[in-house]
Design an enzyme around this catalytic site. Sequence first.
Site, PDB file in Angstrom:
ATOM      1  N   LEU A   1      -9.572  -6.911 -16.177  1.00 38.29           N
ATOM      2  CA  LEU A   1      -8.963  -8.119 -16.755  1.00 38.29           C
ATOM      3  C   LEU A   1      -9.370  -9.359 -15.969  1.00 38.29           C
ATOM      4  O   LEU A   1      -9.923 -10.293 -16.530  1.00 38.29           O
ATOM      5  CB  LEU A   1      -7.440  -7.958 -16.808  1.00 38.29           C
ATOM      6  CG  LEU A   1      -6.972  -6.730 -17.604  1.00 38.29           C
ATOM      7  CD1 LEU A   1      -5.455  -6.677 -17.699  1.00 38.29           C
ATOM      8  CD2 LEU A   1      -7.579  -6.707 -19.007  1.00 38.29           C
ATOM      9  N   ASN A   2      -9.092  -9.380 -14.668  1.00 37.47           N
ATOM     10  CA  ASN A   2      -9.490 -10.520 -13.853  1.00 37.47           C
ATOM     11  C   ASN A   2     -10.617 -10.092 -12.921  1.00 37.47           C
ATOM     12  O   ASN A   2     -10.407  -9.362 -11.949  1.00 37.47           O
ATOM     13  CB  ASN A   2      -8.294 -11.036 -13.042  1.00 37.47           C
ATOM     14  CG  ASN A   2      -8.642 -12.296 -12.241  1.00 37.47           C
ATOM     15  OD1 ASN A   2      -9.799 -12.689 -12.162  1.00 37.47           O
ATOM     16  ND2 ASN A   2      -7.638 -12.902 -11.647  1.00 37.47           N
TER      17      ASN A   2
ATOM     18  N   GLY B   1      -6.000  -0.618  -8.247  1.00 39.78           N
ATOM     19  CA  GLY B   1      -5.576  -1.006  -6.899  1.00 39.78           C
ATOM     20  C   GLY B   1      -5.947  -0.021  -5.811  1.00 39.78           C
ATOM     21  O   GLY B   1      -6.070  -0.404  -4.652  1.00 39.78           O
ATOM     22  N   GLU B   2      -6.087   1.231  -6.147  1.00 38.55           N
ATOM     23  CA  GLU B   2      -6.246   2.236  -5.102  1.00 38.55           C
ATOM     24  C   GLU B   2      -7.620   2.887  -5.051  1.00 38.55           C
ATOM     25  O   GLU B   2      -8.034   3.381  -4.003  1.00 38.55           O
ATOM     26  CB  GLU B   2      -5.151   3.306  -5.252  1.00 38.55           C
ATOM     27  CG  GLU B   2      -3.817   2.745  -4.822  1.00 38.55           C
ATOM     28  CD  GLU B   2      -2.638   3.562  -5.292  1.00 38.55           C
ATOM     29  OE1 GLU B   2      -2.129   4.344  -4.492  1.00 38.55           O
ATOM     30  OE2 GLU B   2      -2.215   3.405  -6.458  1.00 38.55           O
TER      31      GLU B   2
ATOM     32  N   GLY C   1      -6.190   0.196 -14.441  1.00 40.66           N
ATOM     33  CA  GLY C   1      -5.596  -0.085 -13.121  1.00 40.66           C
ATOM     34  C   GLY C   1      -6.575   0.267 -12.023  1.00 40.66           C
ATOM     35  O   GLY C   1      -7.321   1.234 -12.137  1.00 40.66           O
TER      36      GLY C   1
ATOM     37  N   PHE D   1       0.818  -1.217   0.000  1.00 42.89           N
ATOM     38  CA  PHE D   1       0.000   0.000   0.000  1.00 42.89           C
ATOM     39  C   PHE D   1       0.849   1.263   0.000  1.00 42.89           C
ATOM     40  O   PHE D   1       0.435   2.301   0.519  1.00 42.89           O
ATOM     41  CB  PHE D   1      -0.969  -0.003   1.194  1.00 42.89           C
ATOM     42  CG  PHE D   1      -1.649  -1.329   1.394  1.00 42.89           C
ATOM     43  CD1 PHE D   1      -2.556  -1.800   0.454  1.00 42.89           C
ATOM     44  CD2 PHE D   1      -1.358  -2.133   2.483  1.00 42.89           C
ATOM     45  CE1 PHE D   1      -3.161  -3.034   0.599  1.00 42.89           C
ATOM     46  CE2 PHE D   1      -1.962  -3.367   2.642  1.00 42.89           C
ATOM     47  CZ  PHE D   1      -2.864  -3.819   1.700  1.00 42.89           C
TER      48      PHE D   1
ATOM     49  N   GLN E   1      -9.884  -6.503  -5.002  1.00 46.94           N
ATOM     50  CA  GLN E   1      -9.177  -5.224  -4.796  1.00 46.94           C
ATOM     51  C   GLN E   1     -10.151  -4.124  -4.378  1.00 46.94           C
ATOM     52  O   GLN E   1      -9.857  -3.330  -3.486  1.00 46.94           O
ATOM     53  CB  GLN E   1      -8.472  -4.775  -6.081  1.00 46.94           C
ATOM     54  CG  GLN E   1      -7.140  -5.423  -6.318  1.00 46.94           C
ATOM     55  CD  GLN E   1      -6.048  -4.809  -5.455  1.00 46.94           C
ATOM     56  OE1 GLN E   1      -6.289  -4.319  -4.356  1.00 46.94           O
ATOM     57  NE2 GLN E   1      -4.839  -4.846  -5.934  1.00 46.94           N
TER      58      GLN E   1
ATOM     59  N   ARG F   1     -11.305  -1.399 -18.868  1.00 44.66           N
ATOM     60  CA  ARG F   1     -11.558  -2.839 -18.922  1.00 44.66           C
ATOM     61  C   ARG F   1     -10.979  -3.527 -17.692  1.00 44.66           C
ATOM     62  O   ARG F   1      -9.851  -3.247 -17.277  1.00 44.66           O
ATOM     63  CB  ARG F   1     -10.926  -3.454 -20.170  1.00 44.66           C
ATOM     64  CG  ARG F   1     -10.951  -4.976 -20.148  1.00 44.66           C
ATOM     65  CD  ARG F   1     -10.434  -5.574 -21.434  1.00 44.66           C
ATOM     66  NE  ARG F   1     -11.421  -5.413 -22.492  1.00 44.66           N
ATOM     67  CZ  ARG F   1     -11.128  -5.414 -23.784  1.00 44.66           C
ATOM     68  NH1 ARG F   1      -9.891  -5.549 -24.174  1.00 44.66           N
ATOM     69  NH2 ARG F   1     -12.081  -5.276 -24.672  1.00 44.66           N
TER      70      ARG F   1
HETATM   71 MO1  MOS Z   1       0.711   3.022  -3.791  1.00 42.43          MO
HETATM   72  S1  MOS Z   1       0.272   4.178  -2.137  1.00 42.43           S
HETATM   73  O1  MOS Z   1       0.940   4.226  -4.949  1.00 42.43           O
HETATM   74  O2  MOS Z   1       2.036   2.040  -3.555  1.00 42.43           O
END
Ligand code: MOS
Length: 749
Positions: A640-641, A714-715, A712, A245, A648, A638
């Site tokens: 992907l998984n 993740g955040e 992307g 993170f 996430q 898009r």
């Molecule tokens: Mo993330 S906080 O950009 O590793």
Amino acid sequence: MAGGARLIGTPVNRVDGRRKVTGAAQYSAEVMVPNMAHAVLVGSTVPSGRLVGIETTVAEHAPGVVLVLTHRNRGPLGPLPMGFQDPVGGGTVAESRPPLADTCMSYCGQYVAMVVAETLEQARHAASLVRVEYAPASFAVVMEDAPGPAYRPGQTFGQDLQVRRGDPEAALASAEVRLDVTYRTPSEHACAMEPHAAVAWWSGDALTVHDATQWVLGDRAVLASAFGLPPERVRVLAPFVGGMFGSKAETGAHVILTALAAKRLGRPVKTVLTRQQVLTNVGHRTETEQRFELGARRDGRLVAMRHHARTHTAMDDEFIEPVNFTSRMLYACPNYETTHELLRVNAVKPTSVRAPGETPATFALESAIDELACALGMDPIDLRRRNDPEAHPHTGKPFSSKHLLACYERGAARFGWARRTLAPGSMRDGDTLVGWGVATATYPALVMGATVRVRLERENSGVRATVLTAGSDAGTGMYTMLAMTAAEDLGLPIERITVELGDSDLPRCAVAGGSNLTASTAPAAAAACADIRRQLLDLASALPDALPLARGGVDDYLFADARISHPAAPSRAIGYADLLAGSGRPRLEAEAGTTPIFGQNDRYAFQSFGAHFVEVRITPDIGRTRVSRVVSVFDVGRVLNAKAARSQFIGGIVFGIGQALLEELVYDRVHGYPVNADLAGYLVPVHADVPDIEVSWIDEPDLNFNSVGCRGLGEIGITGVAAAIANAVYHATGVRVRDLPITPEKLLR
Ligand code: MOS
């Protein structure tokens, strides 16, 4: 065309899942090498002042001790690169002061000695015998106590921090409705499950390090510079990382000291930070104070926004939590101003924590928008609809693909938003207060760049493809995502794909941060696979009469089930294994890369969006808030998984529940130490705190961004969650909590 199993967009189990649940996946702290010694770090007990004496003789003579390093015997280190100038190969240390450099103390926990012994227990015991004397000096550990002066930095991550457009003062003065509110968020720690750990050994002048890092090439650059080595003499391995993170992007002092001790001793050394050291010595998210002045017309159109931010940084280093990037782009507002001030405190240098900037920014901005909706007596989604820009309000560039309002529409339908009554306290379930809140999620789309190599070779009677790049899978699903991409693009079953990651000897790849790695690697992997398809066809074309002639080229053929065929004559398929065998070549190989895009190019702004709908249930007598329902819809290009994406998003939302209700790294203003520096005192959500969370996404590929269409994700999940919860709390109770976390006492005032 690639005609492999249709995997992209479907839920696929982690290809590394079995290794993880059986313990076969090795994390840095688990690495065992022969003759390894164990190091324990000793930290300062004062937040400010000088170290005036350090007594190590007793520790040195304790059983098993082989080395005690302090500033007196640390010896020279080369220069340490600082800052994210090059997110692929640049490297940056976490703090510019080299470890054990001098006697100047600037935060509690700052390393003053490293004790190395045969066993961990011996090292820990000997570390307790190191006696240190300090001449303490005055200090401040929280922003409110900081003597200042506050100062205004110019830029961070390439963007200006002091920004104006239009005439915000005049527009505010003449606005029909005005709001002036200030929000605060505390220091928050990433608290990744895996502690920071490094194992280092030398073979002659070559250094090998296993490190819990999201950036093996960054570590390599730092270590090469620190020890005066060419980068190719340093190998950094991080095949598995247990969460980060942001906390594992910068090379920590413990990594450098571990390599130094290994060099001094001529044997491998392992250092694992204690949980307390993770919380005191690894950077956390800064405190933020954000004042919003909003001006609007009665119909809800924003006419003015002023956003004044203050965050803290360390005594010796600058980290800027970029809280004002969001307010400049989320709403169409012609008159705008933002300022950002920094104050220095005696704490470890802050660092990126999941969605740095956007996370505290969306709490404040999306709370303020809710407050404006309340002031106007308007539904908060209507207010957002009226101010939704199609182009980036500051640069004027159109968003490449934006579906925020579609997120709100779908979320509202799934959540049942139409049944919400407007007045605070108007929805109850017996004695329980019920509140519904919404907020926008947003995060920029970044590519930092990667090279991906794909190799195809024979294995038994078939073939195996290997995908290689240096980037780390920090638990995000990189292994699986690249395996899916290669399986689909090469026309192979996913079991026939191997992915190798987290090794600085592999092709160059950016830091696993900024939600960039999928967009950096997936298009590169796809291009390398296309190259392999072309090479396979070249081999096939060399065989007389093997396949019908291509008219349009490689895309006329079908690559599926490890064979090439032509739709005109499907029975005349040729297997990849036969092609490789017939060619006499051991393998086919291709490499492709991506180049950086930082949220925009010359035509478009690239940004992801989402909408959170939250229900809270509050027991009024004790002020207890439970999040009872979450529905979130995302617009991330898009996916992907589908399985990893869902996970996430949910992980980000859980993180947001923590931010809203639980998390605060509390510094003792008298002694200077964080008092809850462990997982008993630093509260994060547990299962009982997490309700049913429904996530979905608008599956619109962003083909203006890259060939795969993925941005992307993740955040983005965490962004906006705390505001949606705070807005729901207000709706339930009529109490507007502007400082996180929303603890019971704030509702009982
Ligand atoms: Mo993330 S906080 O950009 O590793």
